[in-house]
Write an enzyme that holds these catalytic residues in place. Sequence first.
Site, PDB file in Angstrom:
ATOM      1  N   ASP A  56      54.753  10.475  11.390  1.00 29.51           N
ATOM      2  CA  ASP A  56      55.218  11.104  10.152  1.00 29.51           C
ATOM      3  C   ASP A  56      56.451  11.926  10.514  1.00 29.51           C
ATOM      4  OD1 ASP A  56      55.731  12.706   7.956  1.00 29.51           O
ATOM      5  OD2 ASP A  56      53.614  13.025   7.495  1.00 29.51           O
ATOM      6  N   ASN A  83      65.261   5.432   9.612  1.00 27.01           N
ATOM      7  CA  ASN A  83      65.238   4.660   8.370  1.00 27.01           C
ATOM      8  C   ASN A  83      64.241   5.211   7.353  1.00 27.01           C
ATOM      9  OD1 ASN A  83      65.467   1.990   6.728  1.00 27.01           O
ATOM     10  ND2 ASN A  83      63.283   2.170   7.215  1.00 27.01           N
ATOM     11  N   TYR A 148      67.752  13.523  -3.709  1.00 31.26           N
ATOM     12  CA  TYR A 148      67.950  12.395  -2.775  1.00 31.26           C
ATOM     13  C   TYR A 148      69.388  12.398  -2.245  1.00 31.26           C
ATOM     14  CZ  TYR A 148      68.080   7.472  -1.241  1.00 31.26           C
ATOM     15  OH  TYR A 148      68.229   6.299  -0.515  1.00 31.26           O
ATOM     16  N   GLY A 149      70.362  12.491  -3.162  1.00 24.08           N
ATOM     17  CA  GLY A 149      71.769  12.506  -2.745  1.00 24.08           C
ATOM     18  C   GLY A 149      72.065  13.680  -1.820  1.00 24.08           C
ATOM     19  N   ALA A 150      71.485  14.850  -2.147  1.00 20.27           N
ATOM     20  CA  ALA A 150      71.700  16.030  -1.303  1.00 20.27           C
ATOM     21  C   ALA A 150      71.088  15.828   0.084  1.00 20.27           C
ATOM     22  CB  ALA A 150      71.089  17.264  -1.971  1.00 20.27           C
ATOM     23  N   LYS A 152      70.672  13.026   1.666  1.00 20.90           N
ATOM     24  CA  LYS A 152      71.455  12.032   2.418  1.00 20.90           C
ATOM     25  C   LYS A 152      72.818  12.598   2.804  1.00 20.90           C
ATOM     26  CE  LYS A 152      68.458   8.585   2.284  1.00 20.90           C
ATOM     27  NZ  LYS A 152      67.891   7.972   3.486  1.00 20.90           N
TER      28      LYS A 152
HETATM   29  P1  NAP Z   1      60.692   1.537   1.256  1.00 24.39           P
HETATM   30  O1  NAP Z   1      60.473   0.062   1.188  1.00 24.39           O
HETATM   31  O2  NAP Z   1      60.001   2.418   0.271  1.00 24.39           O
HETATM   32  O3  NAP Z   1      60.298   1.980   2.750  1.00 24.39           O
HETATM   33  C1  NAP Z   1      60.231   3.320   3.132  1.00 24.39           C
HETATM   34  C2  NAP Z   1      59.572   3.400   4.498  1.00 24.39           C
HETATM   35  O4  NAP Z   1      59.561   4.779   4.913  1.00 24.39           O
HETATM   36  C3  NAP Z   1      58.131   2.919   4.530  1.00 24.39           C
HETATM   37  O5  NAP Z   1      57.920   2.198   5.730  1.00 24.39           O
HETATM   38  C4  NAP Z   1      57.313   4.209   4.567  1.00 24.39           C
HETATM   39  O6  NAP Z   1      56.087   3.964   5.228  1.00 24.39           O
HETATM   40  C5  NAP Z   1      58.255   5.101   5.366  1.00 24.39           C
HETATM   41  N1  NAP Z   1      58.054   6.541   5.194  1.00 24.39           N
HETATM   42  C6  NAP Z   1      58.055   7.273   4.051  1.00 24.39           C
HETATM   43  N2  NAP Z   1      57.806   8.569   4.339  1.00 24.39           N
HETATM   44  C7  NAP Z   1      57.677   8.657   5.687  1.00 24.39           C
HETATM   45  C8  NAP Z   1      57.400   9.709   6.577  1.00 24.39           C
HETATM   46  N3  NAP Z   1      57.230  10.980   6.162  1.00 24.39           N
HETATM   47  N4  NAP Z   1      57.337   9.431   7.915  1.00 24.39           N
HETATM   48  C9  NAP Z   1      57.504   8.177   8.356  1.00 24.39           C
HETATM   49  N5  NAP Z   1      57.752   7.123   7.565  1.00 24.39           N
HETATM   50  C10 NAP Z   1      57.823   7.375   6.237  1.00 24.39           C
HETATM   51  O7  NAP Z   1      62.231   1.920   1.134  1.00 24.39           O
HETATM   52  P2  NAP Z   1      63.584   1.221   1.629  1.00 24.39           P
HETATM   53  O8  NAP Z   1      64.364   0.894   0.426  1.00 24.39           O
HETATM   54  O9  NAP Z   1      63.307   0.186   2.645  1.00 24.39           O
HETATM   55  O10 NAP Z   1      64.289   2.481   2.293  1.00 24.39           O
HETATM   56  C11 NAP Z   1      64.551   2.592   3.684  1.00 24.39           C
HETATM   57  C12 NAP Z   1      65.707   3.558   3.858  1.00 24.39           C
HETATM   58  O11 NAP Z   1      66.872   3.029   3.232  1.00 24.39           O
HETATM   59  C13 NAP Z   1      65.479   4.931   3.213  1.00 24.39           C
HETATM   60  O12 NAP Z   1      65.996   5.949   4.041  1.00 24.39           O
HETATM   61  C14 NAP Z   1      66.287   4.839   1.933  1.00 24.39           C
HETATM   62  O13 NAP Z   1      66.702   6.105   1.482  1.00 24.39           O
HETATM   63  C15 NAP Z   1      67.447   3.981   2.382  1.00 24.39           C
HETATM   64  N6  NAP Z   1      68.173   3.314   1.315  1.00 24.39           N
HETATM   65  C16 NAP Z   1      67.552   2.440   0.480  1.00 24.39           C
HETATM   66  C17 NAP Z   1      68.300   1.831  -0.526  1.00 24.39           C
HETATM   67  C18 NAP Z   1      67.694   0.857  -1.505  1.00 24.39           C
HETATM   68  O14 NAP Z   1      68.351   0.506  -2.498  1.00 24.39           O
HETATM   69  N7  NAP Z   1      66.478   0.385  -1.283  1.00 24.39           N
HETATM   70  C19 NAP Z   1      69.661   2.108  -0.663  1.00 24.39           C
HETATM   71  C20 NAP Z   1      70.244   2.997   0.215  1.00 24.39           C
HETATM   72  C21 NAP Z   1      69.508   3.589   1.213  1.00 24.39           C
HETATM   73  P3  NAP Z   1      54.783   4.907   5.076  1.00 24.39           P
HETATM   74  O15 NAP Z   1      54.612   5.153   3.607  1.00 24.39           O
HETATM   75  O16 NAP Z   1      53.669   4.129   5.709  1.00 24.39           O
HETATM   76  O17 NAP Z   1      55.072   6.133   5.862  1.00 24.39           O
END
Ligand code: NAP
Length: 234
Positions: A56, A83, A148-150, A152
């Site tokens: 975590d 990530n 979220y924006g803040a 990042k």
């Molecule tokens: P996602 O499918 O919801 O995956 C998020 C991952 O983070 C999951 O594996 C989740 O697993 C894990 N997670 C959440 N809280 C956590 C914690 N406290 N400790 C450890 N792991 C944690 O989202 P995604 O879209 O792939 O996002 C991945 C990254 O890309 C994020 O940083 C997101 O902000 C960024 N991003 C996404 C997009 C988009 O459009 N999807 C665009 C720009 C940037 P558990 O719940 O098992 O912990």
Amino acid sequence: MTPGIVWITGASTGIGRALADTFHEAGWTVVVSSRGVAKLRSWSKTRTRAVAIACDVRREASVQKAFAQIVKRTGLPDVVINNAGVTSFRTLTETTTAEYRAIIETNLTGPFLIARAIVPRMQRRRSGMIVNILSYAAKAVYTRSSVYGASKAGADMLMRVLRDEVRHDGIRVLNVFPGAVETPMWPEALRAKYAGQMMPVVEVAQAILQAIQLPPGIMPEELVLRPQIGDLRV
Ligand code: NAP
């Protein structure tokens, strides 16, 4: 960069899972972590060169324990990918304090704790790479994404400063700013409606691997990845 050891946080779904698949197919030893380990274990147990660890990123003790386990099982990673991330898709005034804290602690405190755990060891070895999956929301104004924006934008500056603190120790720091990627982070209805305008997650993972594979003498500092059409047309 030849295949080595990569640690990917938040690797149970979405971009993290696609990165795990992409790096593994390219010959890397892949450490996957997230809070829940069931999905990670079902991924790792069907592969060689794959390790699943609970972590975590909001909790310092969890990060330190995970890092110690990783060093013991695979050795010091060559690349760590911050990530793990969460959001809430609410206006500022709708956002509860608990949601605010969860977003800041995961997206900003998490990369800080991971860097504090791993960077001193990379400095002693004089090599390594920290990759931060940030968001185009760190650069543009999107309603329902203030916290979220803040988080990042904060992580962007945190890592820009770290980059200059460690660049003379042979360590590279890459900040990635993706636009919309088709993953479970989006509420199901939005994902279904706009999937055709979002970047496919596998292509995003491949672009990140390509940036990491640049020769060690080249530091890719920023990678902005957006859908060809730009923002979603909602
Ligand atoms: P996602 O499918 O919801 O995956 C998020 C991952 O983070 C999951 O594996 C989740 O697993 C894990 N997670 C959440 N809280 C956590 C914690 N406290 N400790 C450890 N792991 C944690 O989202 P995604 O879209 O792939 O996002 C991945 C990254 O890309 C994020 O940083 C997101 O902000 C960024 N991003 C996404 C997009 C988009 O459009 N999807 C665009 C720009 C940037 P558990 O719940 O098992 O912990």
